[in-house]
Scaffold this motif. Structure first.
Motif, PDB file in Angstrom:
ATOM      1  N   TRP A 109       1.085  -1.455  -0.309  1.00 20.61           N
ATOM      2  CA  TRP A 109      -0.132   0.221   0.479  1.00 20.61           C
ATOM      3  C   TRP A 109       1.012   1.227  -0.222  1.00 20.61           C
ATOM      4  O   TRP A 109       0.551   2.003  -0.796  1.00 20.61           O
ATOM      5  N   GLU A 110       1.879   1.169   0.740  1.00 21.77           N
ATOM      6  CA  GLU A 110       2.724   2.633   1.071  1.00 21.77           C
ATOM      7  C   GLU A 110       3.574   2.865  -0.094  1.00 21.77           C
ATOM      8  O   GLU A 110       3.563   4.041  -0.957  1.00 21.77           O
ATOM      9  N   GLN A 113       1.038   5.152  -3.111  1.00 19.63           N
ATOM     10  CA  GLN A 113       1.339   5.979  -2.094  1.00 19.63           C
ATOM     11  C   GLN A 113       2.046   7.049  -3.020  1.00 19.63           C
ATOM     12  O   GLN A 113       3.307   7.446  -3.313  1.00 19.63           O
TER      13      GLN A 113
END
Length: 113
Positions: A109-110, A113
Protein backbone atom coordinates in the motif's frame (compact mmCIF):
# COMPACT_ATOMS: atom_id res chain seq x y z
CA UNK A 1 -20.13 16.18 10.65
CA UNK A 2 -19.21 12.59 9.96
CA UNK A 3 -21.86 10.01 9.12
CA UNK A 4 -21.55 6.24 9.31
CA UNK A 5 -21.39 6.15 5.51
CA UNK A 6 -18.43 8.56 5.57
CA UNK A 7 -16.56 6.32 8.02
CA UNK A 8 -17.42 3.26 5.93
CA UNK A 9 -15.87 4.88 2.85
CA UNK A 10 -12.74 5.88 4.80
CA UNK A 11 -12.17 2.40 6.19
CA UNK A 12 -13.07 0.37 3.13
CA UNK A 13 -10.68 2.47 1.01
CA UNK A 14 -7.86 0.72 2.90
CA UNK A 15 -6.73 -2.76 1.77
CA UNK A 16 -7.93 -5.92 3.51
CA UNK A 17 -10.65 -4.15 5.52
CA UNK A 18 -14.12 -5.62 5.98
CA UNK A 19 -17.44 -4.48 7.37
CA UNK A 20 -18.82 -6.81 10.00
CA UNK A 21 -20.53 -6.89 13.39
CA UNK A 22 -18.86 -6.68 16.79
CA UNK A 23 -20.66 -6.47 20.12
CA UNK A 24 -23.97 -6.28 18.24
CA UNK A 25 -22.73 -3.15 16.47
CA UNK A 26 -21.68 -2.42 12.91
CA UNK A 27 -17.91 -2.46 12.79
CA UNK A 28 -14.88 -2.57 10.55
CA UNK A 29 -11.92 -4.89 10.87
CA UNK A 30 -8.57 -5.75 9.38
CA UNK A 31 -6.98 -9.13 10.13
CA UNK A 32 -9.90 -9.92 12.43
CA UNK A 33 -9.17 -6.88 14.62
CA UNK A 34 -11.61 -4.03 15.06
CA UNK A 35 -10.59 -0.67 13.61
CA UNK A 36 -13.74 1.11 14.79
CA UNK A 37 -17.39 0.44 15.44
CA UNK A 38 -20.66 2.34 15.57
CA UNK A 39 -22.33 2.36 18.98
CA UNK A 40 -26.06 2.15 18.25
CA UNK A 41 -27.03 3.10 21.81
CA UNK A 42 -25.24 6.44 21.56
CA UNK A 43 -25.55 6.67 17.75
CA UNK A 44 -21.87 7.48 17.41
CA UNK A 45 -18.54 6.03 16.34
CA UNK A 46 -16.13 4.45 18.81
CA UNK A 47 -12.45 4.85 17.96
CA UNK A 48 -9.40 3.02 19.24
CA UNK A 49 -6.97 5.41 20.94
CA UNK A 50 -4.44 5.02 23.73
CA UNK A 51 -5.98 5.79 27.13
CA UNK A 52 -3.76 8.87 27.57
CA UNK A 53 -4.89 10.24 24.22
CA UNK A 54 -8.53 9.51 25.04
CA UNK A 55 -8.24 11.43 28.29
CA UNK A 56 -6.55 14.34 26.49
CA UNK A 57 -9.21 14.43 23.75
CA UNK A 58 -12.04 14.45 26.28
CA UNK A 59 -10.39 17.22 28.31
CA UNK A 60 -9.48 19.32 25.26
CA UNK A 61 -12.80 18.90 23.39
CA UNK A 62 -15.58 17.49 25.60
CA UNK A 63 -18.24 18.64 23.13
CA UNK A 64 -16.86 16.16 20.59
CA UNK A 65 -15.24 13.35 22.57
CA UNK A 66 -16.57 11.39 25.53
CA UNK A 67 -16.59 8.02 27.22
CA UNK A 68 -19.02 6.00 29.29
CA UNK A 69 -18.60 3.85 32.38
CA UNK A 70 -18.76 0.81 30.10
CA UNK A 71 -16.03 2.06 27.72
CA UNK A 72 -13.76 3.71 30.31
CA UNK A 73 -11.61 0.61 31.06
CA UNK A 74 -10.69 0.25 27.38
CA UNK A 75 -8.51 2.30 25.02
CA UNK A 76 -11.56 3.71 23.24
CA UNK A 77 -13.17 7.10 22.76
CA UNK A 78 -16.67 7.90 21.55
CA UNK A 79 -17.27 10.90 19.28
CA UNK A 80 -20.35 12.97 18.54
CA UNK A 81 -20.80 12.70 14.75
CA UNK A 82 -22.13 16.24 14.35
CA UNK A 83 -18.92 17.65 15.91
CA UNK A 84 -16.32 15.19 14.61
CA UNK A 85 -13.58 16.46 12.29
CA UNK A 86 -13.39 14.14 9.25
CA UNK A 87 -9.62 14.67 8.98
CA UNK A 88 -9.14 13.49 12.58
CA UNK A 89 -11.35 10.45 11.90
CA UNK A 90 -9.42 9.57 8.72
CA UNK A 91 -6.05 9.94 10.47
CA UNK A 92 -7.16 7.76 13.39
CA UNK A 93 -8.56 5.10 11.08
CA UNK A 94 -5.33 4.98 9.09
CA UNK A 95 -3.18 4.88 12.24
CA UNK A 96 -5.14 1.96 13.69
CA UNK A 97 -5.21 0.19 10.32
CA UNK A 98 -1.42 0.55 9.96
CA UNK A 99 -0.90 -0.99 13.40
CA UNK A 100 -3.14 -3.98 12.62
CA UNK A 101 -2.71 -4.75 8.93
CA UNK A 102 -0.28 -7.42 7.73
CA UNK A 103 3.17 -5.96 7.08
CA UNK A 104 3.26 -7.12 3.45
CA UNK A 105 -0.08 -5.40 2.79
CA UNK A 106 1.20 -2.21 4.40
CA UNK A 107 4.39 -2.27 2.32
CA UNK A 108 2.44 -2.79 -0.91
CA UNK A 109 0.00 0.00 0.00
CA UNK A 110 2.81 2.42 0.89
CA UNK A 111 4.55 1.64 -2.42
CA UNK A 112 1.43 2.83 -4.27
CA UNK A 113 1.11 6.07 -2.30
Amino acid sequence: MVRFEDLRAMVLALPDTVETTSWDSRSFKVNGKVILYWNAGHDCPVFKVPVEERDFLIEADPETFFTTDHHRPWPLVLARPDRLDPDWARANIERVWRAQVKKRTLKAWEARQ
